[in-house]
Design an enzyme around this catalytic site. Structure first.
Site, short mmCIF file in Angstrom:
data_model
loop_
_atom_site.label_atom_id
_atom_site.label_comp_id
_atom_site.label_asym_id
_atom_site.label_seq_id
_atom_site.Cartn_x
_atom_site.Cartn_y
_atom_site.Cartn_z
N GLU A 1 0.18 15.65 4.90
CA GLU A 1 0.65 16.71 5.80
C GLU A 1 -0.17 18.00 5.65
OE1 GLU A 1 4.87 17.16 5.28
OE2 GLU A 1 5.30 15.26 6.26
N GLU B 1 6.10 7.92 6.89
CA GLU B 1 7.36 8.60 6.60
C GLU B 1 8.24 8.48 7.84
OE1 GLU B 1 7.55 12.46 4.79
OE2 GLU B 1 5.69 12.14 3.65
#
Length: 566
Positions: A215, A340
């Site tokens: 991320e 995720e």
């Protein structure tokens, strides 16, 4: 993992900061073709595989992956608790290992997540008594480093899972990634490989799939970057890693969520620059019932339709990857690693985090940071399980592009498995839809033709109430149908026709192996340590004839699985 929720929204405001809409008296209205019998015994929907149906793709084993991050009690008190009555010689909880095997997990992403962006992998190797204590900036905890890559490798060997290893691109980068690659995969005879041997692991770990950071677009991430900065960094790291070992499969960070201002353009920028040495791009999306505190009906209906968001997410990232391929005159497709996904009530975490930040801003603080505190320990409802079943259907229906996925996370932290300190481990409601797919979805995936009533949602407009996927292993002659009723109010009865499966005409017949239904009249019902089996799938009363046709009634907010064989 992001500390924010991923969901499309017409608003420009961050979705976690939006207010829920006023509650209507009912969740959504059902469109035409709904049975008027009151109990939906007259079929009003259908699922069929025509004789000319073509498969989406083969079902990739990595689609049933999970995620272990050094966060809360996922590692310490989850997979590792040396004082637990079931702990083995390595400190691994056997009761948790048994449930991991029952869940059917194939691949586990490790060690983060946000955690990895300030992590020194060398801290977790060698004798435990020599390992340093560190501060984890992601979750403001103290990391003891009792678990590291050596230990997690031993755990994965016992669990029977592949490892997807993430490297630190926040505070480190190229050299640390190459050193770690040599340590885990190198043949004895070089410095880092010999260090692994000295630490008790003689053979290379053969870790093939690597996440290059986590991320990196997120301002909450240590060392976060612009698209151009990360594109240059990942290009260098991916190139060097493949010089060291060309057979690696490398995952670039995609956007942290669809709400990010650079969503789509981030993927295009990164993949265009580093196309040649990349194999996957990551996708992250979490969902929750935004009206859960007041049990708002309209919010529940939107939540049940969360797979509409995931479908659009997949399409957006796939398009960006295809544009990158065309810009490079390439022939390979960049696959998606949805590493995720799941239900996470991030509004609760955001409130807690905002409170901590306010307290921390009041001067300097010198108190020790906690070790493995209780964080993000959501207790899931029956409705949450139905939504996760729906999301799994979506992943299977797009497995031509989504070739890997990690349900986040595995134990205690937004997890299907909960483990009490010195106590029992138990299954959350979300355990069951994942396990059914992981254990029985084999062969080829098919997106059947579906005729369904529609439901109205505020977030996505009118959408089909019914969704489904079929998998069929022609060689083993075993199949699985997964279906969901996303209608918050109305049951629907389906006619199911599987007669078009390849290899059936003139070659045999189908028979039912097992059918089950997950539904509760109270969609907010949960499993707990005190009542660990309050919500479990129940037998579904259907009869399949030899041609693979049957009828099934799905109550409002329900998920079914039908296992069959030839």
């Amino acid at each position: 993992m992001t500390t924010h929720n991923s969901q499309y929204s017409a608003e420009t405001t961050h979705p976690d900061k939006q207010e829920s809409s006023p509650a209507p008296t009912a969740a959504g209205t059902t469109a035409s073709n709904v049975s008027t019998t009151g109990n939906a015994t007259t079929p009003d929907a259908s699922i069929a595989l025509n004789a000319d149906a073509t498969p989406v793709a083969d079902v990739p084993p990595r689609l049933f992956g999970s995620f272990v991050e050094h966060l809360g009690r996922c590692v310490y008190g989850g997979i590792y608790e040396p004082s637990h009555p079931t702990a083995d010689e390595n400190g691994f909880r056997q009761d948790v290992l048994d449930l991991v095997k029952e869940l059917g997990v194939t691949c586990v992403r490790y060690p983060g997540g946000n955690f990895v962006s300030n992590y020194n992998w060398e801290d977790g190797i060698g004798p435990r008594e020599n390992r340093p204590m560190r501060r984890d900036l992601a979750w403001h905890c103290t990391e003891t480093n009792e678990m590291g890559i050596d230990d997690f490798y031993r755990w994965s060997q016992k669990a029977g899972t592949e490892i997807m290893l993430a490297v630190n691109m926040g505070t480190r980068g190229l050299k640390a990634a190459l050193d770690e690659l040599e340590y885990v995969n190198g043949a004895p005879g070089t410095a880092w490989a010999d260090q692994r041997v000295a630490n008790g692991i003689e053979e290379p770990m053969d870790i093939k799939m690597w996440c290059i950071g986590n991320e990196m677009d997120g301002p909450w991430q240590v060392g976060h970057m612009s698209p151009e900065e990360y594109a240059g960094a990942v290009d260098k790291v991916a190139h060097a890693m493949k010089l060291a070992e060309s057979g690696l499969e490398l995952v670039a960070c995609g956007s942290s969520g669809a709400y990010m201002p650079t969503f789509g353009t981030w993927e295009k920028t990164v993949l265009t620059k580093a196309y040649e040495n990349l194999d996957f791009v990551s996708c992250h999306a979490y969902y929750f019932d935004r009206g859960h505190k007041t049990r708002t009906a309209a919010s529940m209906q939107d939540f049940l339709a969360s797979s509409e968001d995931m479908t659009k997410f997949i399409a957006t990232v796939s398009d960006a990857a295809d544009q990158a391929r065309e810009a490079n005159n390439g022939t390979k497709d960049i696959a998606l690693s949805f590493d995720e996904w799941g239900v996470w009530y991030s509004d609760q975490w955001n409130e807690q985090e905002d409170q901590w930040k306010a307290e921390a801003a009041q001067g300097l603080h010198h108190e020790p940071w906690p070790k493995s505190p209780h964080l993000l320990e959501d207790i899931y409802t029956a409705a949450d399980a139905v939504v996760e079943g729906s999301l799994m259907i979506t992943l299977l229906k797009h497995c031509d592009r989504v070739r890997s996925a990690s349900r986040a996370q595995l134990v205690n932290v937004i997890a299907p498995i909960m483990a009490e300190e010195h106590g029992p481990a138990w299954r959350q409601t979300t355990f069951y839809p994942f396990a059914e797919a992981a254990l029985h979805a084999r062969g080829q995936a098919y997106a059947p033709a579906i005729s369904s009533p529609t439901i109205h949602t505020e977030a996505y407009g009118d959408v089909p109430a019914i969704d489904a996927v079929v998998t069929w292993d022609e060689q083993a002659r075993t199949g699985l149908l997964l279906a969901v009723n996303r209608d918050a109010n109305t049951p629907h009865t389906l006619t199911i026709d599987l007669s078009g499966l390849p290899g059936l005409p003139g070659l045999g017949t189908l028979a039912l192996s097992k059918a089950q239904l997950l539904h509760e009249d109270d969609p907010y019902r949960t499993n707990t340590a005190e009542a660990p089996e309050a919500v479990t799938p129940q037998p579904l009363d259907i009869a399949m004839n030899a041609t693979g046709t049957c009828t099934a009634t799905l109550p409002a907010i329900s998920w079914i699985s039908v296992e069959f064989h030839g």
